[in-house]
Structure formats: C-alpha cells, structure tokens
Design a protein around this motif. Structure first.
Motif, PDB file in Angstrom:
ATOM      1  N   UNK A  14       0.672  -1.344  -0.117  1.00  0.00           N
ATOM      2  CA  UNK A  14      -0.282   0.258  -0.274  1.00  0.00           C
ATOM      3  C   UNK A  14       0.775   1.278  -0.038  1.00  0.00           C
ATOM      4  N   UNK A  15       1.989   1.176   0.693  1.00  0.00           N
ATOM      5  CA  UNK A  15       2.102   2.529   0.505  1.00  0.00           C
ATOM      6  C   UNK A  15       3.005   2.876  -0.455  1.00  0.00           C
ATOM      7  N   UNK A  16       3.301   2.762  -1.440  1.00  0.00           N
ATOM      8  CA  UNK A  16       3.597   2.641  -2.793  1.00  0.00           C
ATOM      9  C   UNK A  16       2.323   2.909  -3.999  1.00  0.00           C
ATOM     10  N   UNK A  17       2.245   1.367  -3.633  1.00  0.00           N
ATOM     11  CA  UNK A  17       0.129   1.571  -4.261  1.00  0.00           C
ATOM     12  C   UNK A  17       0.325   1.219  -5.415  1.00  0.00           C
ATOM     13  N   UNK A  18       0.870   0.947  -6.841  1.00  0.00           N
ATOM     14  CA  UNK A  18       0.861   1.298  -7.546  1.00  0.00           C
ATOM     15  C   UNK A  18       1.313  -0.162  -8.498  1.00  0.00           C
ATOM     16  N   UNK A  19       1.281  -0.781  -7.295  1.00  0.00           N
ATOM     17  CA  UNK A  19       1.759  -2.453  -8.388  1.00  0.00           C
ATOM     18  C   UNK A  19       3.187  -2.409  -9.591  1.00  0.00           C
ATOM     19  N   UNK A  20       3.848  -1.704  -9.371  1.00  0.00           N
ATOM     20  CA  UNK A  20       4.460  -1.804 -10.232  1.00  0.00           C
ATOM     21  C   UNK A  20       6.530  -1.332  -9.902  1.00  0.00           C
ATOM     22  N   UNK A  21       6.578  -2.086  -8.109  1.00  0.00           N
ATOM     23  CA  UNK A  21       7.437  -1.980  -8.048  1.00  0.00           C
ATOM     24  C   UNK A  21       7.777  -2.351  -6.455  1.00  0.00           C
ATOM     25  N   UNK A  22       8.947  -3.467  -6.077  1.00  0.00           N
ATOM     26  CA  UNK A  22       9.608  -3.821  -4.926  1.00  0.00           C
ATOM     27  C   UNK A  22       9.699  -3.199  -3.882  1.00  0.00           C
ATOM     28  N   UNK A  23       9.728  -2.924  -2.759  1.00  0.00           N
ATOM     29  CA  UNK A  23      10.460  -2.395  -2.078  1.00  0.00           C
ATOM     30  C   UNK A  23       9.638  -2.426  -0.817  1.00  0.00           C
ATOM     31  N   UNK A  24      11.051  -2.108   0.617  1.00  0.00           N
ATOM     32  CA  UNK A  24      11.115  -2.017   1.763  1.00  0.00           C
ATOM     33  C   UNK A  24      11.586  -1.216   2.966  1.00  0.00           C
ATOM     34  N   UNK A  25      11.295  -0.914   3.794  1.00  0.00           N
ATOM     35  CA  UNK A  25      12.021   0.150   4.640  1.00  0.00           C
ATOM     36  C   UNK A  25      11.981  -0.463   6.174  1.00  0.00           C
ATOM     37  N   UNK A  26      13.059   0.245   6.343  1.00  0.00           N
ATOM     38  CA  UNK A  26      12.527  -0.018   8.345  1.00  0.00           C
ATOM     39  C   UNK A  26      12.850   1.340   8.951  1.00  0.00           C
ATOM     40  N   UNK A  27      12.239   1.797   9.857  1.00  0.00           N
ATOM     41  CA  UNK A  27      12.862   2.912  10.745  1.00  0.00           C
ATOM     42  C   UNK A  27      12.837   2.789  11.460  1.00  0.00           C
ATOM     43  N   UNK A  28      13.807   3.137  12.524  1.00  0.00           N
ATOM     44  CA  UNK A  28      14.403   2.851  13.468  1.00  0.00           C
ATOM     45  C   UNK A  28      14.003   4.235  14.494  1.00  0.00           C
ATOM     46  N   UNK A  29      13.595   3.968  15.862  1.00  0.00           N
ATOM     47  CA  UNK A  29      12.712   5.188  16.920  1.00  0.00           C
ATOM     48  C   UNK A  29      14.408   6.292  16.961  1.00  0.00           C
ATOM     49  N   UNK A  30      14.004   7.761  17.571  1.00  0.00           N
ATOM     50  CA  UNK A  30      14.890   7.866  17.620  1.00  0.00           C
ATOM     51  C   UNK A  30      15.664   8.231  18.879  1.00  0.00           C
ATOM     52  N   UNK A  31      14.695   7.121  20.315  1.00  0.00           N
ATOM     53  CA  UNK A  31      15.751   6.613  20.861  1.00  0.00           C
ATOM     54  C   UNK A  31      17.014   6.120  20.489  1.00  0.00           C
ATOM     55  N   UNK A  32      17.566   6.230  22.313  1.00  0.00           N
ATOM     56  CA  UNK A  32      19.708   5.905  22.089  1.00  0.00           C
ATOM     57  C   UNK A  32      19.314   4.659  21.529  1.00  0.00           C
ATOM     58  N   UNK A  33      19.042   3.787  22.276  1.00  0.00           N
ATOM     59  CA  UNK A  33      18.934   2.164  21.620  1.00  0.00           C
ATOM     60  C   UNK A  33      17.839   2.314  19.572  1.00  0.00           C
TER      61      UNK A  33
END
Ligand SMILES: *Cc1c(COP(=O)(O)O)cnc(C)c1O
Length: 377
Positions: A199-218
């Motif tokens: 759904x994020x890109x939503x046009x059925x025309x590419x493969x992709x992924x992401x990882x977002x880390x929290x802004x905590x020190x860890x």
C-alpha cells in the motif's frame, strides 16, 4: 512536519528547501560511482551506501513513521536486515505464526542455519505470552498487525512494555496499516518495517521495503547497525525505484481513504452474502479485531478477507467479475482477489480470499462484486 495533516505530509515529506528554477520534486540521480574530490567522503562517492534519490525518500518515509528510515530493495530485504542486524548464533527470534508466510520461511529456512532459534507465536496470543514473561531471553520480537492475511490485531504497546523489560528488540511489520494507519514507534516499538511494495507505494509497479528506527538512543544504535548491514550486504534500491516510490507516496492519503471506504462496503457486502463466511476487516463493528484496532490504529486498511465455499468458487468469482483481478500482493490501485491457499504458506481454507480494494469507484466495485457473488449461489 508532524503537526501537519496526512495529505500534506505525504506530499511534502522529504522536500529540500525550495530553490527557484529547481523541479518541485527532484529527478532521479542515476550514478554508481560519483566524481571524487580530494576528500572522497565529503560527497556521494558510490551508490551502494546511499544516493540522493534514496535519501529524499528515506526522509519522507522516516517523517511519516516518526524515526530514522532506511529503504531496502524489497520487504523481505527489510525484514531480513532487521533480524540479522540484531540477532546472531544462540539468539532466539520470535515471529508471528500467522503473518506473512515468507517471514516464517526465512526463519525456518535461513535463520536456523545460522544457529538462531525461531519461535512462532500467533498474533492473537503474543500479548499474553509477553505478559507471562515468556519473551524473556528473546533477542528480537517481530509483530505483524493487522496480520496478513487473516487481519488479526495485537496490542503493540502491551508487547512493547514486555520487550523493554526483557531487553528484546521489538519490530512491527506495518505493511497492512502503512504509517498513516498506525505508528508503532509511538507505541513503544524500536523498529517499524514494511513491504512498501504494497500500500505505501500502491501502484503494483515496484518492489520495496523499509525499516525505521525510533529516535531513542537504542533506536539510533539499531539504525547505525542496520545501515552497516545494508552497506555491507548491498540490498538497497536503485535510483529509479526510489524516485518512483517517492512519487507514489504523494497520493497515499487519497488512496487509503478510497480503499478504506470501499473496504467497509465490501466487508458489509460479504457479511450479508450467502456465498461468503468468516468476513474479516478490523474496521467492522463486531469484528474480533475491531476494538483493539479502533484504539491502536489511526485509520483502517483497504484489505478484507473472507472464505468462499472452495477453490472452484474462487475461480468462478474471478471469471464472473469484470473489475476484481486475480493477483497476489495488495494495497495497489487495482482491486484484486488472492486465493491464499494456492501458495501453500498460510493455514487457511481452500476458499479463503484476500480482497484488496483498489481506488476504482466504490459503487462500481460493489456492484461488480455483488454480481459475481450472486453467480455462486
Ligand atoms: C509482501 C509482504 C512482505 C514482503 O515484501 P516483499 O516486498 O514481497 O519482499 C512482508 N510482510 C508483509 C506483511 C507482506 O505482506
């Protein structure tokens, strides 16, 4: 950006300060190596560790998630990176037993080869397992909520309290909800990841992924580890896909709104229709996920699931429909149906279908699906 509405954030996130004469959205920068100055690290030098088109996309997605984002070539590249940047031989990793089946396959087929123990827990039981202290000793816990394909929901904040106490890293697969539908970092997760193919890109025309880390020190330590992992394993996307993804992101708010409106109508239709049973949609009052989803999610997803009589009924539905296309994946602008049992990875009935609502007119989709369902009875 965080005080602005969803529609504004998806269009303007990641923007550089405006410069007269520059395009409104930067064009893709195609390069593998770059011209070097005397200090090779002062500028872009080689695209594997990062490139300009990737950076603006990462700023945009990180802003939506509320953390520091790294984009990967596929959703599985993102998931495998998150696990392998954290866990090593002798560690225990917890994954959902009812989530995306390739995540389990990655655990069973790959992680175990490296001496990592993989424990599977159903989405509906993870909060109880966490409360009992049974996540103690785990290095990494992955939730998927709402789960794909059965759309069960678990309490992210409750599990986060337990993983924080146990010292485990908590990651949430947010593919179904997207960052506009759910913000796991705000609920205490260390990492949020997703298959942006959906759904994020939503046009059925590419493969992709992401990882977002929290802004905590860890979270920042995890981000550094993940960045090193991506630089060394080389599974980031190229400029064209990154640019296409950023372009598609601009319409996320509009697409999700239409998809959720249609999903509500499709869930009602399926619930009332004699050809379908076991309708699931977290936004439907009475759904087992409804109460928790209403509390935890910011808006509902566009995927509905239900069970038809058998495999033949699903084929008959697809033949009778003009608008609903047979395709796997979900979250795109086209409305699709996927008979999950054909892939062999999910513990579902032969007639179990995942309906992904696209952005065609709701009335057209409902009329077409009604006609097709009526042929089954
Ligand atoms: C599709 C999917 C993935 C994997 O994404 P790819 O881009 O196909 O590698 C991971 N998690 C969920 C929930 C998915 O639906």
């Amino acid at each position: 950006m965080s005080d602005l509405g969803d529609g504004t954030r998806v269009v303007r996130g990641g923007d550089e300060p405006v410069a007269p004469g520059a395009p409104l959205r930067p064009s893709p920068v195609f390069a593998a190596p770059y011209h070097l100055g005397e200090d090779p690290y002062a500028t872009d030098f080689y695209a594997r560790p990062g490139h300009p088109t990737l950076r603006v996309l990462e700023r945009a997605v990180g802003d939506l998630d509320g953390g520091e984002c790294l984009v990967f070539a596929t959703g599985m590249a993102a998931i495998s990176a998150a696990v392998l940047a954290v866990a090593g031989a002798g560690d225990r990793v917890v994954v959902p037993s009812d989530g995306y089946y390739q995540t389990r396959a990655f655990g069973e087929g790959e992680l175990t080869r490296f001496g990592i123990e993989v424990q599977q827990v159903p989405t509906l039981r993870i909060a109880e397992v966490a409360a009992r202290g049974d996540l103690d000793g785990a290095a990494f816990v992955l939730l998927e909520t709402p789960s794909n394909p059965e759309l069960d929901v678990c309490d992210i904040a409750a599990v986060a309290r337990a993983t924080q106490a146990a010292g485990a890293v908590l990651a949430v697969d947010n593919t179904t909800a997207t960052p506009l539908g759910q913000r796991p970092l705000d609920l205490g997760a260390d990492l949020v990841l997703a298959a942006d193919t959906k759904a994020l890109t939503g046009h059925s025309d590419l493969l992709m992924g992401h990882v977002t880390a929290s802004r905590s020190e860890r979270g920042q330590q995890l981000h550094t580890r993940l960045k090193a992992w991506r630089d060394r394993t080389g599974n980031g996307p190229g400029a064209f896909d990154a640019w296409l993804a950023h372009r598609s992101l601009s319409t996320l708010d509009l697409r999700l709104a239409r998809q959720a409106t249609t999903a509500a109508a499709v869930a009602d239709l399926l619930a009332d229709h004699p050809a379908a049973t076991g309708v699931r949609w977290p936004g439907r009052p009475g759904d087992p996920s409804y109460e928790l989803a209403s509390r935890q999610m910011l808006r509902m997803n566009g995927v509905v699931s239900a069970t038809l009589a058998d495999e033949a009924a699903v084929h008959a539905l697809v033949r009778a429909s003009d608008l609903w296309l047979a395709a796997t994946s979900f979250g795109g602008v086209h409305s699709t149906v996927d008979r999950r049992a054909q892939w062999g990875g999910d513990a579902v009935a032969e007639g179990f279908v995942r309906f992904s609502c696209g952005i065609e007119d709701t009335a057209d989709l409902v009329a077409d699906l009604t006609r097709a369902l009526d042929t089954l009875v």
